[in-house]
Design a protein around this motif. Sequence first.
Motif, PDB file in Angstrom:
ATOM      1  N   ASP A 156       0.807  -1.222   0.000  1.00 40.98           N
ATOM      2  CA  ASP A 156       0.000   0.000   0.000  1.00 40.98           C
ATOM      3  C   ASP A 156       0.843   1.276   0.000  1.00 40.98           C
ATOM      4  O   ASP A 156       0.436   2.305  -0.551  1.00 40.98           O
ATOM      5  CB  ASP A 156      -0.914   0.041   1.232  1.00 40.98           C
ATOM      6  CG  ASP A 156      -1.850  -1.152   1.314  1.00 40.98           C
ATOM      7  OD1 ASP A 156      -1.513  -2.205   0.752  1.00 40.98           O
ATOM      8  OD2 ASP A 156      -2.901  -1.035   1.949  1.00 40.98           O
ATOM      9  N   ARG A 170      -4.564  -1.175  -2.351  1.00 40.92           N
ATOM     10  CA  ARG A 170      -5.087  -1.317  -1.001  1.00 40.92           C
ATOM     11  C   ARG A 170      -5.040  -2.798  -0.631  1.00 40.92           C
ATOM     12  O   ARG A 170      -6.036  -3.497  -0.677  1.00 40.92           O
ATOM     13  CB  ARG A 170      -6.509  -0.762  -0.898  1.00 40.92           C
ATOM     14  CG  ARG A 170      -6.572   0.745  -0.774  1.00 40.92           C
ATOM     15  CD  ARG A 170      -5.984   1.208   0.570  1.00 40.92           C
ATOM     16  NE  ARG A 170      -5.999   2.663   0.701  1.00 40.92           N
ATOM     17  CZ  ARG A 170      -4.986   3.455   0.391  1.00 40.92           C
ATOM     18  NH1 ARG A 170      -3.871   2.918  -0.092  1.00 40.92           N
ATOM     19  NH2 ARG A 170      -5.057   4.754   0.557  1.00 40.92           N
ATOM     20  N   ASP A 213      -9.821   0.776   1.769  1.00 44.43           N
ATOM     21  CA  ASP A 213      -9.815   1.681   0.616  1.00 44.43           C
ATOM     22  C   ASP A 213     -10.753   2.869   0.847  1.00 44.43           C
ATOM     23  O   ASP A 213     -11.796   2.989   0.212  1.00 44.43           O
ATOM     24  CB  ASP A 213     -10.220   0.908  -0.647  1.00 44.43           C
ATOM     25  CG  ASP A 213     -10.023   1.741  -1.911  1.00 44.43           C
ATOM     26  OD1 ASP A 213      -9.400   2.810  -1.818  1.00 44.43           O
ATOM     27  OD2 ASP A 213     -10.499   1.304  -2.971  1.00 44.43           O
TER      28      ASP A 213
END
Length: 363
Positions: free
Chosen positions: A58, A65, A70
């Motif tokens: 990430d 994500r 997210d």
Amino acid sequence: MNAYITSIATSNPRFKIKQQDVLDFMIRAHQLKGVDADKLRVLYRATGILSRYSVIEDYQSSLVRQFFPDNKKLEPFPSTQERLELFQQEAITLCVEAAKRALTTTRAEQITHLITVSCTGMYAPGIDIELVDRLGLNSHVERTGINFMGCYAAFNAIKVADAICTANKGAKVLVVCVELCSIHFQKKAMDDYMLANALFGDGAAAVVVTGKPVTGVNLKTTSFFSELFRNGHEHMAWKIGNFGFEMRLSSYVPDVIESGVRLLTQKLLDKGGVDKFDYFAIHPGGKRILQVIEKELGISKRENQEAHDILSEYGNMSSPTILFVLKRVMDKFNMEDNGKNLLGLAFGPGLTLESMLLTIESH
């Protein structure tokens, strides 16, 4: 009687992340704008770090994500349980890689003792037992765990290995340090968290310590000296919270180190019966820490270049970091360095200053 470091090896996760990408992630995660975002940019430029490694993708891209939710607030923020599940999944791979690379002059079945080190994750049966299985160590290998001691923990592991090998010249000790610091990202906009987020990365290192030297370059464990500076008690702390392990790292840490490092190293010299250090392996806890140590010890940046390079390429990985530095220093030794002395330094919660005098012995 002494022990000998005969080999050092390292490993890192597959995600190599530019410091600029981490900065972009943090600005989004903290939802910073204007002056606040600019302050964080200044902090990241001042670290001297160009890249770090993480088991979490990430940090590398705004499009990924993998671990964090997210949404702008990253909610629900990953719990301590979720983070430690990731540690259990990822840490062993790095340990095995580093250990296999370190087992060059010593075969796995010859290892008599195993010491594992970490402050970023724990579970049981743990990494020690997994290493026994994956490396093919003897089931009766003697196992010791050193946990939650922070950036200086590798020194404690080497001291334990030294004691074992001094008592039994036939001992062969494998030390494995692993830290996944990046799984413990904290999003509260506190100065200590911001500083920790700017410095720490993931990695592992393994060391073989024996009671007798091997062919090639060995580092003899000549002496150790440790000091506890209570005026730094609140400046570095590592506690378990509901959302991971909370690293408290104050900007005053270099000041505490500066006040005591010269006397510490003189006591180490006196204890070791030598009058000078020829080489240096200093834990790169941060750029300013390296600078104040260089000033206090009267050494140049060039003499401490390996520490600066490791900080730039990997960031601070907590316990394995000093072994990354030591490996890079050790790799340049040859027969002409026989008998020369090396100073090792590392720092951690307490505030603890650990020092180690190693003597180069080539065969």
